[in-house]
Design a protein around this motif. Structure first.
Motif, short mmCIF file in Angstrom:
data_model
loop_
_atom_site.label_atom_id
_atom_site.label_comp_id
_atom_site.label_asym_id
_atom_site.label_seq_id
_atom_site.Cartn_x
_atom_site.Cartn_y
_atom_site.Cartn_z
N ASP A 14 33.16 -19.03 79.01
CA ASP A 14 32.49 -17.87 78.43
C ASP A 14 31.52 -18.29 77.33
OD1 ASP A 14 32.41 -14.82 78.03
OD2 ASP A 14 32.83 -15.58 76.01
N ALA A 15 30.26 -17.86 77.45
CA ALA A 15 29.23 -18.26 76.50
C ALA A 15 29.53 -17.77 75.09
CB ALA A 15 27.87 -17.73 76.96
N GLY A 16 30.04 -16.55 74.97
CA GLY A 16 30.38 -16.02 73.65
C GLY A 16 31.49 -16.80 73.00
N PRO A 47 24.42 -18.69 74.29
CA PRO A 47 23.35 -17.79 74.74
C PRO A 47 22.08 -18.04 73.92
CG PRO A 47 25.41 -16.60 74.56
CD PRO A 47 25.66 -17.97 73.99
N LYS A 76 19.82 -16.23 72.94
CA LYS A 76 19.56 -15.25 71.88
C LYS A 76 20.37 -15.57 70.61
CE LYS A 76 22.90 -12.05 73.97
NZ LYS A 76 24.01 -12.29 73.06
N ASP A 77 21.43 -16.38 70.73
CA ASP A 77 22.26 -16.74 69.58
C ASP A 77 21.81 -18.03 68.91
OD1 ASP A 77 23.87 -14.55 69.93
OD2 ASP A 77 25.41 -15.63 71.06
N TRP A 136 14.50 -17.08 78.98
CA TRP A 136 14.76 -18.35 78.30
C TRP A 136 14.38 -18.33 76.81
CZ3 TRP A 136 17.39 -22.41 80.43
CH2 TRP A 136 17.71 -22.28 81.78
N TYR A 137 14.01 -17.17 76.28
CA TYR A 137 13.75 -16.99 74.85
C TYR A 137 12.79 -18.05 74.29
CZ TYR A 137 17.42 -13.48 74.79
OH TYR A 137 18.17 -12.35 75.04
N GLY A 160 25.86 -21.39 84.11
CA GLY A 160 25.85 -20.49 82.98
C GLY A 160 24.93 -19.30 83.18
N ASP A 161 24.92 -18.44 82.16
CA ASP A 161 24.21 -17.17 82.26
C ASP A 161 22.70 -17.32 82.40
OD1 ASP A 161 26.60 -15.85 82.08
OD2 ASP A 161 26.41 -15.39 79.94
N ASP A 162 22.12 -18.39 81.85
CA ASP A 162 20.67 -18.54 81.91
C ASP A 162 20.17 -18.65 83.35
OD1 ASP A 162 20.63 -18.57 79.11
OD2 ASP A 162 20.98 -20.73 79.08
N ARG A 178 20.69 -15.18 85.03
CA ARG A 178 19.66 -14.24 84.61
C ARG A 178 18.30 -14.62 85.20
NH1 ARG A 178 18.39 -12.76 79.43
NH2 ARG A 178 18.58 -14.89 78.64
#
Length: 537
Positions: free
Chosen positions: A228-230, A250, A252-253, A311-312, A372-374, A377
């Protein structure tokens, strides 16, 4: 000797020095790091996936290392030289090195690994060592490699990740890919394998007999699996984890974590990788045999928006599989596919893929790299982009073994979102994605698109054997033009990875390949105070 070869080797020779310790390092401590996803196998000689590479460099050594300026340093090889015709490469190995089970490391290990693993199994080295005709071992500490043609790329891939040496005495005469030591590795490196609790952690302990005297400084490394990324971000914030590479939180973090006084966001250590994100297209599918359809996919995707939204900004829109930071090899003089949905629609119409009553031209699947989520997404973004031009996409999630078998073995897929490392020379990391010889062999991280083109193969083969670096540069530029015209895969982004680590962890980056390098130089500085997370909020 060819002037280009001479200059290349001169730069390498200058790096054959022993770097003195500053003497301030503190010995001891357990480093807890994150490995995600969990590796499928624990040896990079057999699987070049990022989690395996990050782990296994701590157990295995390469013949050479790279410093922060891409210069070569001795590792298992103390020195090396190349013949005047650039067809013979000789390594003089370090004396007294032991495998973790106490057996001596010798030239026989290098010869066996080259002949049985690098040339036959390793997805990158099959090309690099393709022109090796024989390997001589006149004594236990000398390896003489004979090439039918010069291979300038070899010295770009002789670190632990690029050319990991396996113990002959544990592998010879076995089924290499199913050898039990793949998952309880015995190496020569700074840390010794102790335990793998599947789904939880992998533990390494300090090698007390390591050849690099005084190292490593850490007593133990624990690689924790945190899906889990969080939870990964929380583990870094609380200090439960002190080191995590490959953009572990993440995106964004990332900015928030970098502002905490207890943590540092580090972008060094990925230069050797030259990573790029791309969309692989299964060109054996009837609807993707038409180049116009593949071009339509490229025109339908806004790379700038993908970089910004998904990818911010930790990337750069790509125009070629050779990233722009490899300045001598990269070229912008290739067919470009700037975002243009109308052109995409026109190409799909011209290819005979008309919209049906529901507005759909084609139903396909997309498999994203399960890292992972990247990547998930990215798949979701591409799904929406293609929907706008009438292509219905079904996203498929799976674990890493299923993904690699589906793409590189069974080839039962339509589109795949994946990243590759291009490394310091295109022959090391880029051409494997296009070389026809590796299609369908179930070799992960090779030619997943199924691309077969005689001109591209010829350019790869010429670049492999050319003794002239300027000629190789010209060949690679022609290669980029060829593959971007045929477009079996779509370069999306040049990726900018980062590492997050505790501020009291020192010397965690010691080379341009640190993401795939050992942590033998890392140490905890007790004088650096780490403020509690609560105090920073």
């Amino acid at each position: 000797m060819n002037k280009t070869v001479f200059n290349f080797l001169a730069g390498a020779a200058l790096s054959i020095t022993v770097f003195a310790s500053a003497g301030a390092q503190t010995r001891g401590g357990t480093l807890t790091t994150i490995i995600q996803p969990e590796p499928v196998i624990l040896s990079s000689a057999l699987n070049t996936a990022a989690p395996t590479g990050f782990f296994s460099a701590n157990v295995f050594d390469g013949l050479l290392e790279y410093d922060n300026n891409f210069k070569l340093r001795p590792a298992l090889a103390q020195s090396w030289n190349i013949s005047k015709d650039s067809k013979t490469l000789t390594f003089h190995l370090r004396h007294g090195v032991k495998w973790h089970d106490g057996q001596p490391f010798t030239s026989a290990d290098v010869k066996w690994t080259l002949e049985n693993v690098w040339k036959k199994i390793h997805p990158r080295n099959q090309i690099i060592f393709a022109t090796v005709t024989s390997v001589d071992t006149p004594d236990d500490y000398t390896v003489i490699i004979h090439f039918s043609q010069p291979s300038l790329a070899v010295l770009s891939s002789l670190n632990s990740n690029g050319a990991q040496v396996l113990p002959k005495h544990l592998y010879e005469g076995t089924d290499i890919l199913n050898n039990p030591y793949n998952n309880k590795p015995v190496g020569t490196g700074p840390f010794v394998f102790k335990e793998w609790s599947k789904g939880n952690y992998i533990t390494l302990e300090r090698n007390p007999n390591y050849w690099d005297k005084g190292k490593p400084y850490l007593d133990k490394i624990v690689f924790k699996v945190i899906p889990d990324a969080g939870a990964r971000a929380a583990a870094l914030e609380t200090g439960e984890v002190q080191y995590a590479p490959f953009s572990p939180v993440p995106l964004k973090d990332a900015d928030r974590l970098s502002k905490l006084s207890s943590l540092k966001l580090e972008t060094r250590g990925y230069e050797w990788l030259s990573p790029w994100l791309f969309l692989d297209i299964n060109v054996d599918r009837p609807y993707f045999k038409d180049a116009r359809v593949r071009q339509a996919l490229a025109y339908a995707i806004d790379r700038n928006a993908l970089n910004k939204v998904v990818w911010y900004g930790f990337g750069k829109p790509a125009v070629s599989p050779v990233v722009s930071t490899l300045k001598q090899f990269h070229t912008d003089d290739v067919p470009k596919y700037d975002f243009d949905p109308k052109k995409a629609e026109a190409l799909l119409d011209a290819a005979g893929l008309k919209r049906d009553a529901d507005g759909v031209r084609l139903h396909i699947s997309l498999d994203f790299l399960p890292y992972g989520d990247d990547y998930k997404r990215s798949g979701e973004y591409i799904k929406q982009a293609l929907k706008r031009v009438g292509i219905d996409v079904n996203l498929r999630a799976q674990d890493t073994p299923t993904y690699t078998r589906r793409v590189y073995g069974d080839r039962d897929y339509d589109l795949s979102v994946v990243w590759f490392a291009g490394f310091a020379d295109p022959l090391v990391g880029v051409t494997r994605a296009y070389w026809s010889d590796s299609v369908g062999k179930n070799i992960p991280w090779s030619n997943g698109s199924g691309y077969r083109n005689s001109e591209a193969d010829k350019l790869i083969e010429q670049a492999t054997s050319s003794p002239d670096q300027n000629e190789r540069i010209a060949l690679f530029k022609k290669f980029q033009q060829r593959v971007e015209t045929d477009l079996p895969s779509i370069p999306l982004l040049e990726l900018h990875f980062f590492t997050v680590h505790s501020v009291n962890l020192k010397d965690a980056v010691s080379g341009v390949d640190q993401a795939y390098g050992s942590l033998k130089n890392a140490w905890f500085d007790s004088a650096t105070k780490v403020a509690s997370t609560a105090a920073q909020k």
